[in-house]
Write a protein that holds these residues in place. Structure first.
Motif, PDB file in Angstrom:
ATOM      1  N   VAL A 203       0.863  -1.185   0.000  1.00  0.00           N
ATOM      2  CA  VAL A 203       0.000   0.000   0.000  1.00  0.00           C
ATOM      3  C   VAL A 203       0.894   1.228   0.000  1.00  0.00           C
ATOM      4  O   VAL A 203       1.893   1.283   0.716  1.00  0.00           O
ATOM      5  N   ARG A 204       0.549   2.214  -0.792  1.00  0.00           N
ATOM      6  CA  ARG A 204       1.270   3.480  -0.754  1.00  0.00           C
ATOM      7  C   ARG A 204       0.312   4.600  -1.132  1.00  0.00           C
ATOM      8  O   ARG A 204      -0.769   4.372  -1.689  1.00  0.00           O
ATOM      9  N   GLY A 205       0.705   5.812  -0.805  1.00  0.00           N
ATOM     10  CA  GLY A 205      -0.130   6.949  -1.141  1.00  0.00           C
ATOM     11  C   GLY A 205       0.147   8.115  -0.217  1.00  0.00           C
ATOM     12  O   GLY A 205       1.178   8.192   0.455  1.00  0.00           O
ATOM     13  N   ARG A 206      -0.790   9.028  -0.185  1.00  0.00           N
ATOM     14  CA  ARG A 206      -0.713  10.217   0.672  1.00  0.00           C
ATOM     15  C   ARG A 206      -2.099  10.470   1.230  1.00  0.00           C
ATOM     16  O   ARG A 206      -3.040  10.732   0.487  1.00  0.00           O
ATOM     17  N   TRP A 207      -2.238  10.370   2.545  1.00  0.00           N
ATOM     18  CA  TRP A 207      -3.547  10.591   3.130  1.00  0.00           C
ATOM     19  C   TRP A 207      -3.442  10.901   4.619  1.00  0.00           C
ATOM     20  O   TRP A 207      -2.502  10.508   5.288  1.00  0.00           O
ATOM     21  N   SER A 208      -4.436  11.634   5.093  1.00  0.00           N
ATOM     22  CA  SER A 208      -4.663  11.806   6.526  1.00  0.00           C
ATOM     23  C   SER A 208      -5.782  10.851   6.906  1.00  0.00           C
ATOM     24  O   SER A 208      -6.670  10.556   6.096  1.00  0.00           O
ATOM     25  N   TRP A 209      -5.764  10.383   8.136  1.00  0.00           N
ATOM     26  CA  TRP A 209      -6.766   9.396   8.541  1.00  0.00           C
ATOM     27  C   TRP A 209      -8.185   9.953   8.526  1.00  0.00           C
ATOM     28  O   TRP A 209      -9.111   9.250   8.080  1.00  0.00           O
ATOM     29  N   PRO A 210      -8.434  11.204   8.979  1.00  0.00           N
ATOM     30  CA  PRO A 210      -9.820  11.704   8.888  1.00  0.00           C
ATOM     31  C   PRO A 210     -10.331  11.780   7.455  1.00  0.00           C
ATOM     32  O   PRO A 210     -11.500  11.476   7.193  1.00  0.00           O
ATOM     33  N   ALA A 211      -9.479  12.185   6.499  1.00  0.00           N
ATOM     34  CA  ALA A 211      -9.928  12.278   5.102  1.00  0.00           C
ATOM     35  C   ALA A 211     -10.176  10.894   4.508  1.00  0.00           C
ATOM     36  O   ALA A 211     -11.093  10.713   3.701  1.00  0.00           O
ATOM     37  N   LEU A 212      -9.357   9.918   4.894  1.00  0.00           N
ATOM     38  CA  LEU A 212      -9.549   8.560   4.394  1.00  0.00           C
ATOM     39  C   LEU A 212     -10.894   8.008   4.854  1.00  0.00           C
ATOM     40  O   LEU A 212     -11.573   7.293   4.113  1.00  0.00           O
ATOM     41  N   GLY A 213     -11.292   8.331   6.059  1.00  0.00           N
ATOM     42  CA  GLY A 213     -12.598   7.888   6.556  1.00  0.00           C
ATOM     43  C   GLY A 213     -12.549   6.497   7.136  1.00  0.00           C
ATOM     44  O   GLY A 213     -12.537   6.302   8.345  1.00  0.00           O
ATOM     45  N   GLY A 214     -12.502   5.498   6.289  1.00  0.00           N
ATOM     46  CA  GLY A 214     -12.459   4.115   6.762  1.00  0.00           C
ATOM     47  C   GLY A 214     -12.375   3.148   5.608  1.00  0.00           C
ATOM     48  O   GLY A 214     -12.356   3.534   4.440  1.00  0.00           O
ATOM     49  N   TRP A 215     -12.280   1.873   5.950  1.00  0.00           N
ATOM     50  CA  TRP A 215     -12.304   0.836   4.911  1.00  0.00           C
ATOM     51  C   TRP A 215     -12.855  -0.453   5.493  1.00  0.00           C
ATOM     52  O   TRP A 215     -12.885  -0.673   6.703  1.00  0.00           O
ATOM     53  N   VAL A 216     -13.327  -1.306   4.588  1.00  0.00           N
ATOM     54  CA  VAL A 216     -13.672  -2.688   4.892  1.00  0.00           C
ATOM     55  C   VAL A 216     -12.896  -3.527   3.894  1.00  0.00           C
ATOM     56  O   VAL A 216     -12.979  -3.318   2.685  1.00  0.00           O
ATOM     57  N   PHE A 217     -12.121  -4.457   4.404  1.00  0.00           N
ATOM     58  CA  PHE A 217     -11.228  -5.255   3.568  1.00  0.00           C
ATOM     59  C   PHE A 217     -11.216  -6.683   4.099  1.00  0.00           C
ATOM     60  O   PHE A 217     -11.413  -6.913   5.294  1.00  0.00           O
ATOM     61  N   GLY A 218     -10.977  -7.640   3.226  1.00  0.00           N
ATOM     62  CA  GLY A 218     -10.872  -9.004   3.714  1.00  0.00           C
ATOM     63  C   GLY A 218     -10.400  -9.972   2.649  1.00  0.00           C
ATOM     64  O   GLY A 218     -10.340  -9.649   1.458  1.00  0.00           O
TER      65      GLY A 218
END
Length: 379
Positions: A203-218
Motif C-alpha cells: 500500500v502506498r499513497g498520501r492521506w490523513s486518517w480523517p480524510a480517508l474515513g475508513g475501509w472494509v477489507f478481507g
C-alpha cells in the motif's frame, strides 16, 4: 544471425520494488507492507504491518523495514518514521500483540520485490521473515512462499489531492515458529511450529486518517487443495470509505476479486457490489492493542459487525461471500491530524463463498480475516 533467449532464469526485469525509488516528499506520504495468515485448521493467526511515514519537513527516502546501520550513521537530516506491529492469535488463548516498535527485517520479504521469491530448489534468494515484539513480546520466524499472482494495482482518490493505492496477492504459504508474549504465558517461551496460508499486500499513497474515513477489507483462501500449491480458489475484497464530500463521484474505491489455482479470473468493480452488515460482535470479543493503548485513555470505537454479506454481480457472473465474525483485535493506530485514533479491527471468522464465473461454479468454506477500519474523523 544471433538469437535472443526468451527465458532468463537468473534475471528479473522491472522495478526492484516493492515500491518505486521515489522520495517521501510530504509528511503524510506512506508506504506499507501488510501480511496476514491463518493456520489451515484455524487455531492460529498471524498479522504483521510494516510501515514508513514521511518526515515532518523535507523529502526523505525510505521503505518499510528496519533502517540499515550504514543508513542510520550517514543520516544527519530529517528521517522517515518507521513502525511495525505484530499480532498473533491462538484459539483458547486469545490475542497477543507487540507495541508499534516491533523488530523487523531491513529488507522484508515481499512478493513484489525483485528478484522475486521462488519455490524451494529454484534459483534465487529464499528470504525468511522474522518480526518480534521487543522485551517479552510475541515473535514469529517464518519462511514465506508465493503460489499465486497479484491483482492489478488499484487506486482510490479522495480529499484534497490525497489517494491510497493498493495491490493484493493471496495464496502466500508460511512455515516456521511463533512464540507468545512470556508475560501472557506465565513465563513460557516455548516456540510452536506453525503452518499457515494467507495474504500479502503493498500500500502506498498520501492521506490523513480523517480524510480517508475508513475501509472494509478481507480475504479468504480455500484450504482444501494441495497444501504445497496455490489454493483452488481465493477471494479478496476492498471498500475504501472516504467522506462523501471529498470523494470523486466515479472514484474506483472498491472491488471483489476471485482467484482460481493462483490466477485472478474475475474483478468485480465497486458499482457491481452490494454490501450488508447484520448484528454486532460482543464487546468482550474485541481486544484493544497494542498493550499501551489501554493505558492512554483510548476512546471506545464503533461496534464491529458480526456478519458481513457481500454480493457481486456483473453480467452472468456472480459471487456471494458470507462472513461471520468470532473475535477481533482492535489496533488503535495514532492519527497525525486528529485526536481520535484510526482503529483497525482485525476480525477472524468463518466465511462461505459461492460463485459462478465464466459458467463454472466455485463453492467453499474456510476461515478468513476481515478488517473494519475508521474512527479518526470522530464520526
Amino acid at each position: 544471425m544471433s538469437t535472443i533467449p526468451t527465458l532468463w532464469p537468473e534475471t528479473d526485469f522491472g522495478v526492484s520494488g516493492p515500491f518505486p525509488r521515489a522520495p517521501l516528499s510530504h509528511p503524510l506520504d506512506r508506504r506499507w507492507l501488510h501480511y496476514a495468515f491463518l493456520s489451515r485448521q484455524g487455531e492460529q493467526a498471524v498479522i504483521a504491518n510494516l510501515s514508513v511515514l514521511g518526515a515532518s519537513r523535507g523529502a526523505v527516502s525510505g521503505e518499510p523495514g528496519a533502517a540499515c546501520e550504514d543508513e542510520v550513521g550517514a543520516r544527519t537530516g530529517p528521517e522517515p518514521q518507521r513502525m511495525a506491529i505484530l499480532l498473533v492469535h491462538e484459539e483458547g488463548r486469545g490475542w497477543s500483540s507487540s507495541q508499534f516498535n516491533a523488530e523487523q527485517p531491513s529488507a522484508p520479504w515481499s512478493a513484489f520485490r525483485l528478484p522475486r521469491p521462488r519455490p524451494p530448489g529454484s534459483p534465487g534468494a529464499q528470504d525468511g521473515f522474522r518480526v518480534a515484539g521487543r522485551g517479552d513480546g510475541p515473535v514469529v520466524d517464518l519462511r514465506l512462499r508465493r503460489t499465486s499472482r497479484p491483482c492489478t494495482s488499484q487506486c482510490a482518490p479522495f480529499g484534497d489531492g490525497e489517494h491510497l493505492r493498493w495491490q493484493s496477492e493471496p495464496g502466500i504459504l508460511a512455515t516456521g515458529t511463533l512464540r507468545w508474549s512470556r508475560a501472557e504465558t506465565g513465563g513460557d517461551d516455548t516456540e510452536r511450529h506453525t503452518d499457515l496460508i494467507g495474504y500479502h499486500e503493498r500500500v502506498r499513497g498520501r492521506w490523513s486518517w480523517p480524510a480517508l474515513g475508513g475501509w472494509v477489507f478481507g480475504f479468504v483462501n480455500d484450504t482444501g487443495g494441495d497444501p504445497t500449491g496455490p489454493p483452488p480458489s481465493a477471494v479478496v475484497f476492498t471498500l475504501i470509505q472516504p467522506a462523501r464530500s471529498g470523494r470523486p463521484v466515479d472514484a474506483a474505491n472498491g472491488s471483489v476479486m476471485l482467484w482460481r489455482d493462483g490466477r485472478p479470473v474475475r474483478h468485480f468493480p465497486r458499482r457491481s457490489l452490494r454490501i450488508t452488515v447484520q448484528d454486532t460482535l460482543a464487546r468482550d470479543r474485541v481486544v484493544l492493542v497494542p498493550p499501551l493503548a489501554g493505558m492512554l485513555g483510548t476512546a471506545p470505537a464503533a461496534a464491529v459487525p458480526r456478519r458481513l454479506l457481500i454480493t457481486a454481480r456483473m453480467g452472468e457472473d456472480r459471487l456471494v461471500m458470507d462472513f461471520h465474525a468470532r473475535t477481533a483485535g482492535r489496533i488503535a493506530n495514532p492519527s497525525e491530524t486528529s485526536l481520535n485514533p484510526f482503529s483497525v479491527h482485525e476480525t477472524l471468522g468463518e466465511c462461505e463463498v459461492d460463485a459462478r464465473v465464466s459458467g463454472r461454479r466455485t463453492s467453499f468454506s474456510a476461515l478468513g480475516i476481515v478488517e473494519f477500519a475508521g474512527g479518526a474523523s470522530g464520526e
